[in-house]
Enzyme design. Sequence first.
Site, PDB file in Angstrom:
ATOM      1  N   ALA A 110       0.862  -1.020  -0.039  1.00  0.00           N
ATOM      2  CA  ALA A 110      -0.041   0.028   0.036  1.00  0.00           C
ATOM      3  C   ALA A 110       0.920   1.172  -0.236  1.00  0.00           C
ATOM      4  O   ALA A 110       1.618   1.516   0.789  1.00  0.00           O
ATOM      5  CB  ALA A 110      -0.871  -0.056   1.370  1.00  0.00           C
ATOM      6  N   GLY A 111       0.729   2.084  -0.956  1.00  0.00           N
ATOM      7  CA  GLY A 111       1.500   3.254  -1.018  1.00  0.00           C
ATOM      8  C   GLY A 111       0.581   4.556  -0.405  1.00  0.00           C
ATOM      9  O   GLY A 111      -0.565   4.185  -0.288  1.00  0.00           O
ATOM     10  N   PHE A 118      -0.599   6.807  -2.085  1.00  0.00           N
ATOM     11  CA  PHE A 118      -1.520   7.312  -3.003  1.00  0.00           C
ATOM     12  C   PHE A 118      -2.578   6.373  -3.707  1.00  0.00           C
ATOM     13  O   PHE A 118      -3.320   6.412  -4.285  1.00  0.00           O
ATOM     14  CB  PHE A 118      -0.983   8.070  -4.491  1.00  0.00           C
ATOM     15  CG  PHE A 118      -0.028   9.298  -3.856  1.00  0.00           C
ATOM     16  CD1 PHE A 118      -0.770  10.491  -3.847  1.00  0.00           C
ATOM     17  CD2 PHE A 118       1.267   9.031  -3.509  1.00  0.00           C
ATOM     18  CE1 PHE A 118       0.028  11.540  -3.263  1.00  0.00           C
ATOM     19  CE2 PHE A 118       2.088  10.180  -3.144  1.00  0.00           C
ATOM     20  CZ  PHE A 118       1.384  11.356  -3.125  1.00  0.00           C
ATOM     21  N   GLU A 168      -2.682   1.747  -4.252  1.00  0.00           N
ATOM     22  CA  GLU A 168      -2.093   0.512  -4.132  1.00  0.00           C
ATOM     23  C   GLU A 168      -0.945   0.000  -5.011  1.00  0.00           C
ATOM     24  O   GLU A 168      -0.821   0.780  -5.903  1.00  0.00           O
ATOM     25  CB  GLU A 168      -2.949  -0.859  -4.716  1.00  0.00           C
ATOM     26  CG  GLU A 168      -4.371  -1.169  -3.633  1.00  0.00           C
ATOM     27  CD  GLU A 168      -5.235  -1.980  -4.200  1.00  0.00           C
ATOM     28  OE1 GLU A 168      -5.650  -1.732  -5.620  1.00  0.00           O
ATOM     29  OE2 GLU A 168      -6.057  -2.512  -3.487  1.00  0.00           O
ATOM     30  N   VAL A 169       0.132  -0.655  -4.465  1.00  0.00           N
ATOM     31  CA  VAL A 169       1.253  -1.047  -5.265  1.00  0.00           C
ATOM     32  C   VAL A 169       0.956  -2.524  -5.688  1.00  0.00           C
ATOM     33  O   VAL A 169       0.488  -3.502  -4.795  1.00  0.00           O
ATOM     34  CB  VAL A 169       2.548  -0.952  -4.365  1.00  0.00           C
ATOM     35  CG1 VAL A 169       3.647  -1.159  -5.273  1.00  0.00           C
ATOM     36  CG2 VAL A 169       2.515   0.562  -3.808  1.00  0.00           C
ATOM     37  N   LYS A 208       2.358   1.261  -9.379  1.00  0.00           N
ATOM     38  CA  LYS A 208       2.014   2.068  -8.198  1.00  0.00           C
ATOM     39  C   LYS A 208       0.772   2.900  -8.827  1.00  0.00           C
ATOM     40  O   LYS A 208       0.948   3.287  -9.825  1.00  0.00           O
ATOM     41  CB  LYS A 208       3.062   3.163  -7.857  1.00  0.00           C
ATOM     42  CG  LYS A 208       4.028   2.643  -6.792  1.00  0.00           C
ATOM     43  CD  LYS A 208       4.872   3.782  -6.264  1.00  0.00           C
ATOM     44  CE  LYS A 208       5.929   3.366  -5.187  1.00  0.00           C
ATOM     45  NZ  LYS A 208       6.516   4.435  -4.633  1.00  0.00           N
ATOM     46  N   ASP A 239      14.854  11.151   3.597  1.00  0.00           N
ATOM     47  CA  ASP A 239      14.003  10.026   4.315  1.00  0.00           C
ATOM     48  C   ASP A 239      14.767   8.532   3.942  1.00  0.00           C
ATOM     49  O   ASP A 239      14.149   7.512   3.583  1.00  0.00           O
ATOM     50  CB  ASP A 239      12.741   9.720   3.352  1.00  0.00           C
ATOM     51  CG  ASP A 239      11.748   8.931   4.577  1.00  0.00           C
ATOM     52  OD1 ASP A 239      12.215   8.847   5.543  1.00  0.00           O
ATOM     53  OD2 ASP A 239      10.580   8.875   4.345  1.00  0.00           O
TER      54      ASP A 239
HETATM   55  P1  AMP Z   1       5.934   2.714  -1.492  1.00  0.00           P
HETATM   56  O1  AMP Z   1       4.649   3.601  -1.630  1.00  0.00           O
HETATM   57  O2  AMP Z   1       7.156   3.262  -2.477  1.00  0.00           O
HETATM   58  O3  AMP Z   1       6.700   2.846  -0.218  1.00  0.00           O
HETATM   59  O4  AMP Z   1       5.536   1.166  -1.786  1.00  0.00           O
HETATM   60  C1  AMP Z   1       4.810   0.348  -0.668  1.00  0.00           C
HETATM   61  C2  AMP Z   1       5.260  -0.988  -0.839  1.00  0.00           C
HETATM   62  O5  AMP Z   1       5.098  -1.702  -2.097  1.00  0.00           O
HETATM   63  C3  AMP Z   1       6.663  -1.178  -0.248  1.00  0.00           C
HETATM   64  O6  AMP Z   1       7.174  -1.062   0.942  1.00  0.00           O
HETATM   65  C4  AMP Z   1       7.229  -2.453  -1.002  1.00  0.00           C
HETATM   66  O7  AMP Z   1       6.682  -3.549   0.034  1.00  0.00           O
HETATM   67  C5  AMP Z   1       6.258  -2.601  -2.233  1.00  0.00           C
HETATM   68  N1  AMP Z   1       7.151  -1.940  -3.309  1.00  0.00           N
HETATM   69  C6  AMP Z   1       7.120  -0.608  -3.841  1.00  0.00           C
HETATM   70  N2  AMP Z   1       7.742  -0.857  -4.827  1.00  0.00           N
HETATM   71  C7  AMP Z   1       8.077  -2.111  -5.262  1.00  0.00           C
HETATM   72  C8  AMP Z   1       8.778  -2.426  -6.227  1.00  0.00           C
HETATM   73  N3  AMP Z   1       9.687  -1.759  -7.216  1.00  0.00           N
HETATM   74  N4  AMP Z   1       9.303  -3.686  -6.207  1.00  0.00           N
HETATM   75  C9  AMP Z   1       8.464  -4.653  -5.204  1.00  0.00           C
HETATM   76  N5  AMP Z   1       7.808  -3.946  -4.370  1.00  0.00           N
HETATM   77  C10 AMP Z   1       7.669  -2.597  -4.332  1.00  0.00           C
END
Ligand code: AMP
EC number: 2.7.10.1
Length: 817
Positions: A497-498, A500, A502-503, A521, A614
């Site tokens: 979950a990002g 903004f 889902e990831v 994302k 960060d």
């Molecule tokens: P973020 O919004 O970038 O913090 O992404 C949320 C979560 O999605 C992260 O903590 C990862 O577990 C997963 N994630 C994000 N980007 C990637 C990626 N390029 N490959 C694999 N998992 C990802």
Amino acid sequence: MRGSGPRGAGRRRPPGGGGDPSSTPASLAGCYSAPRRAPLWTCLLLCAALRTLLASPSNEVNLLDSRTVMGDLGWIAFPKNGWEEIGEVDENYAPIHTYQVCKVMEQNQNNWLLTSWISNEGASRIFIELKFTLRDCNSLPGGLGTCKETFNMYYFESDDENGRNIKENQYIKIDTIAADESFTELDLGDRVMKLNTEVRDVGPLSKKGFYLAFQDVGACIALVSVRVYYKKCPSVVRHLAVFPDTITGADSSQLLEVSGSCVNHSVTDEPPKMHCSAEGEWLVPIGKCMCKAGYEEKNGTCQAPSPVTNVKKGKIAKNSISLSWQEPDRPNGIILEYEIKYFEKDQETSYTIIKSKETTITAEGLKPASVYVFQIRARTAAGYGVFSRRFEFETIPVFAASSDQSQIPIIAVSVTVGVILLAVVIGFLLSGRRCGYSKAKQDPEEEKMHFHNGHIKLPGVRTYIDPHTYEDPNQAVHEFAKEIEASCITIERVIGAGEFGEVCSGRLKLPGKRELPVAIKTLKVGYTEKQRRDFLGEASIMGQFDHPNIIHLEGVVTKSKPVMIVTEYMENGSLDTFLKKNDGQFTVIQLVGMLRGIAAGMKYLSDMGYVHRDLAARNILINSNLVCKVSDFGLSRVLEDDPEAAYTTRGGKIPIRWTAPEAIAFRKFTSASDVWSYGIVMWEVVSYGERPYWEMTNQDVIKAVEEGYRLPSPMDCPAALYQLMLDCWQKDRNSRPKFDEIVSMLDKLIRNPSSLKTLVNASSRVSTLLAEHGPLGSGAYRSVGEWLEAIKMGRYTEIFMENGYSSMDAVAQVTLE
Ligand code: AMP
């Protein structure tokens, strides 16, 4: 010297094993006696089973395998009535070289079996794998007084084959070999054979080869096979670099640094390197190669769009020249645009570049009666091809009419151009629903750039551009990120979950390119314009980076909904979660390899003038090769989306535990404050995802750090790493190491793994812990154990007891000194 199985002479196997107790001793050693005592098929079965069981792994190179030698092995036994070879053949009439000895009833046995000379082929550490059966003395009727259950293995180094007649006492003992309890049972109907496998290694070797010798002192043994091999890291292509077959080092903990060479048509920023471990595994990849401009990566190689060859002039006037050309013979991908460079002849330092998606242009604003030089190159998704040869055309003089000589060609060219344009329009319409990149419409002025003595930077010179400097953030996105058609993306599952939305993980298939696993994302529905801008802001930043330790942006989807950011997929997700899941599972070198990758990514960012703000293990992603990449490049993310971020007294939202004091106090964020955060990441990595400062409150952390307290060393932390952490946490930011120094220091440690063997000693850890936590309310606890549990440091209880801090009174009396 190391053995794969437990060692020790005379260890007994479980009772009941090993053949028919009613047989005579000479028949009891195992399958080797089968030709005389049992049907031949039993031995054939054993040997066939052996051949399937024993295929060598690809990182092992055999120097000798007695099972595959077709002719005479040429081994010598003395005395002659000691070891004897059982001359049998298998189902293919290949000899089976098995040696046996079983003089368990006779006193003072000293039977030697010498191999022929074995070349080590340049390896300085070799392995010997023995397959044998060894009779349990318990099962022998009588003779227990002399019966042995071990034999000895020796070696003698020599540069050539002349060393064969050396004396027994010149051989160097490798080990005493006993039957292991872990054996392969081969059920041969009336008998159960216990086939033992033992491996020993020898090194460093300094001569060209060696002999092996097996000494029996009164056991009942059948030596079924002897395999001698060395280990290598097999040649691989990683990140477009070729790493050659590399023989492992002499020392069992040695890592050899190996440089890779870029495949044809690729280049590198940071030279690619890997480390070959003693076990024949490639570890700690560093750097990478990238296809040269115009070349595209395909199956580990680079091929380019071939140059534009066929350039024709069209209408020529006094101030303009029109040109047309054909697509290169071998586009090697979809041509996204052409770049046309032109300049007045002999004035090359002052040139103009025009970009065009079509195969025609008109260069305007030229001087009359002047010769102009044109060069054209094509760009695919992978970059630019090489420029065409130079084409020269001359504008007409001021008083001349439009170029007469071109009247006839003009008609032809116009027709051609018309046809081409029509084709382009039809193609465009037809391809409207196909997937691929499309460059966003830009201000026409942007398509034309003038260069004079390099005053305007050419593409490729790297400095970070803050997307905030663009009035229209959409323009920034399309400047730095490729637009991807949504139909090229297959979403497979939600992985996170990002802030903004889902990831997800999924696949990206662009025309002419290999399908890639990607992370996607998404921007959730009902977003505000600001949210969209902030969401895409991350892509505008990420798209400016190109480094093996920075998460790679594939592109964005902005023309359809949902809006998406597509990046390379990192199989192991975020580093903090991954380490917590795999607590204690990695070697120190693997951990240092991760840290090295993060430091290299940060060096690149600081060289680009980008301050991350960060940096934390949760914002590092890790792939299946344990390569770590820095991610999370939000525009205002530190303030908004990091759950660790807390409001400071000045109103900013900051991840306190990871942030340097000057950044907390007066928002002085610099690469030096990123170095502080890097020190915290080091601590997180070495402690396998432990929370920095455990359950202390943010206020307590700020106060303690201000007063000079620092995180104590994690358990089992190499002293060199803890020292580096402390250096990163220097109060004076100018005294902290720079990222390039950190990278060099970690490289040095990787090259010298023995420098990581000195660990921070336990008592200094205890005193740091007391300094950290002693003053922080320890009086409220009844026992040291309870207090340590409360501050999530229960695992230190033993160390406290050992150091005399067994009661809370003792803890309370500890002064900082
Ligand atoms: P973020 O919004 O970038 O913090 O992404 C949320 C979560 O999605 C992260 O903590 C990862 O577990 C997963 N994630 C994000 N980007 C990637 C990626 N390029 N490959 C694999 N998992 C990802």
